[in-house]
Design a protein around this motif. Structure first.
Motif, PDB file in Angstrom:
ATOM      1  N   VAL A 399     -50.688 -78.188 -13.089  1.00 37.76           N
ATOM      2  CA  VAL A 399     -50.863 -76.767 -12.906  1.00 37.76           C
ATOM      3  C   VAL A 399     -51.796 -76.522 -13.071  1.00 37.76           C
ATOM      4  CG1 VAL A 399     -48.048 -76.808 -13.599  1.00 37.76           C
ATOM      5  CG2 VAL A 399     -49.619 -76.043 -15.175  1.00 37.76           C
ATOM      6  N   SER A 401     -55.133 -76.818 -12.376  1.00 37.01           N
ATOM      7  CA  SER A 401     -55.219 -75.793 -10.613  1.00 37.01           C
ATOM      8  C   SER A 401     -54.456 -74.671 -10.493  1.00 37.01           C
ATOM      9  CB  SER A 401     -55.847 -77.102  -9.699  1.00 37.01           C
ATOM     10  OG  SER A 401     -56.909 -78.028 -10.449  1.00 37.01           O
ATOM     11  N   ARG A 402     -53.897 -74.165 -10.632  1.00 42.08           N
ATOM     12  CA  ARG A 402     -52.954 -73.765 -10.028  1.00 42.08           C
ATOM     13  C   ARG A 402     -52.920 -72.168 -10.842  1.00 42.08           C
ATOM     14  NH1 ARG A 402     -46.558 -75.397 -10.719  1.00 42.08           N
ATOM     15  NH2 ARG A 402     -46.626 -73.140  -9.504  1.00 42.08           N
ATOM     16  N   ASP A 404     -51.487 -69.459  -9.994  1.00 39.04           N
ATOM     17  CA  ASP A 404     -50.386 -68.810 -10.309  1.00 39.04           C
ATOM     18  C   ASP A 404     -49.325 -69.305 -11.603  1.00 39.04           C
ATOM     19  OD1 ASP A 404     -49.396 -70.821  -8.809  1.00 39.04           O
ATOM     20  OD2 ASP A 404     -48.042 -70.724  -7.868  1.00 39.04           O
ATOM     21  N   ASP A 405     -49.649 -70.170 -12.170  1.00 40.49           N
ATOM     22  CA  ASP A 405     -49.413 -70.538 -13.195  1.00 40.49           C
ATOM     23  C   ASP A 405     -49.288 -69.976 -14.336  1.00 40.49           C
ATOM     24  OD1 ASP A 405     -47.328 -72.927 -15.138  1.00 40.49           O
ATOM     25  OD2 ASP A 405     -49.339 -72.656 -16.180  1.00 40.49           O
TER      26      ASP A 405
END
Length: 418
Positions: A399, A401-402, A404-405
């Motif tokens: 996660v 590179s996410r 929205d995490d």
């Protein structure tokens, strides 16, 4: 170079054979040694002689070592092979299950285990067969790491691991990747497969052809990779977690093709220490030993606010460029002024592209942000995640590179405001 102990080389006509075997062990330990260097070493020893132990050491060193990170490996293999057979016996006993007791306890120096494994490569490591005594009990030992035990190790808390489990966990973390996606960039690079027309390059090519337009140049956005900045707590409550996580960060900083532009690492307890140059050392034992020697506040107190202030003041502008992702690894237990801690966290958050906080205390199901330090830090992070096991680090890799995490941040903020 290790301390010089008495070096008794027997009058053996197989010195060339011994040097060849010594070179083979160095090659298995990672040193780039070919046949030419072995021949040069034998000729160099013939010319210099081997009556003086210092001359013999440096003669072989000059022939086999050409990079700084290979010095520690060479020194340990030299000690194991030429100087003290008890070192080899000790390392052999560490690799076998303990049945008849334990030999003298001694902390392995940098690269020593790697050196012993290179020398013991191909040696039978099974238990010796003992004659069955009268009234004795036959014991079967299964030393294989099954899939079920590996799955158990993934979820086991670092602080609850035995020394053998910690060694297995470090080997698993050395294979774990921390991939990252490139940052969108306005800059472009030439590509025949691009969908964007490079007008400037197309017109320049046409002018070289007398104004005739023959080919259309195309381009794609140039990838821009972010920096990874790690700020790790090494106080007494975090020492076991930080040692294993720094082992993982060493593998990340030396991994090829991981995508990070650079990996910067800092430790803090009562003061801030930059250990980036030590993690660049290829040998993990030597790297962490050097980092531990430079950070004088291992297993001490915690002054998170003042250490973050030192980072924001002295290092933020140097390492936070290129859209850096910051990993803050701490339990947040700080007794200093919470207002100062909140200000420094806010400044760090504004300087980073993403600020991810790893807290081992999240392993508890009933964890609540009741501590003043945790309550001051939590609103200023992008993601709040656990960092107590291999599984938690694997989730981080999935996660990171996410955008929205948020991890557990939303749930804990709701409890904080309730």
């Amino acid at each position: 170079m290790p301390e010089h102990l008495p070096l008794d080389i027997p009058d053996d006509p197989k010195l060339a054979h011994n040097i060849t075997h010594f070179a083979r062990a160095l090659r298995k330990a990672g040193l780039p040694i070919g046949t030419g260097r072995v021949i040069d070493a034998i000729r160099a020893v013939e010319a210099a002689g081997f009556t003086e132990r210092r001359d013999f050491y440096w003669t072989l060193h000059a022939c086999f070592v050409n990079r700084p990170e290979h010095r520690a490996v060479f020194a340990q293999i030299f000690r194991l092979y030429w100087r003290d057979p008890r070192y080899l016996e000790h390392m052999m006993s560490m690799m076998l299950p303990a049945i008849r007791g334990v030999q003298e306890e001694r902390n392995a120096q940098a690269a020593e285990k790697r050196a012993a494994e290179a020398l013991l490569d191909g040696v039978q490591r099974d238990l010796p067969e003992f004659e069955e005594q009268e009234g004795g009990t036959e014991i079967e030992v299964d030393a294989s790491l099954t899939m079920s035990s590996e799955e158990r190790l993934r979820t086991l808390d670092f602080e609850q691991m035995s020394s053998d489990e910690i060694a297995q966990a470090k080997r698993m973390l050395a294979r774990l990747k921390l991939p990252v996606q490139p940052i969108p960039s306005r800059r472009a690079q030439t590509s025949h497969l691009g969908h964007r027309i490079d007008r400037a390059r197309t017109l320049r090519a046409a002018m070289r052809q007398g104004g005739e337009l023959r080919d259309i140049a195309r381009s794609v956005p140039r990838p821009r990779w972010p920096n990874l900045v790690v700020v790790c707590d090494i106080s007494g409550s975090m020492s076991q977690y930080s040692r294993i996580i720094l082992h993982f960060l060493h593998a990340v900083s030396n991994a090829r093709g991981a995508g990070w532009a650079r990996v910067h690492a800092f430790t803090f307890g009562t003061r801030l220490t930059n250990i980036t140059r030590h993690l660049a050392t290829r040998d993990v034992d030597a790297a962490l030993a050097a980092a531990g020697a430079e950070a004088q506040d291992w297993e001490g107190g915690t002054r998170i606010g003042q250490c973050l202030h030192a980072f924001n003041r002295d290092w933020s502008r140097r390492v936070m460029g290129q859209g850096a992702v910051v990993l803050l690894i701490t339990d947040g237990l700080d007794r200093d002024d919470p207002d100062q801690l909140a200000r420094e966290m806010e400044r760090l958050h504004l300087s980073a592209r993403r600020l991810i906080w790893l807290n081992p205390l999240l392993r508890w199901e009933g964890f609540a942000p009741k501590a003043r330090g945790i309550a001051a830090m939590l609103p200023h992070v992008d993601s709040f995640r656990a960092g107590h096991s291999i599984a938690s680090l694997e989730e981080l890799a999935g996660v990171i590179s996410r955008p929205d995490d948020v991890g557990e941040k939303a749930r804990l903020l709701a409890r904080l405001s309730a």
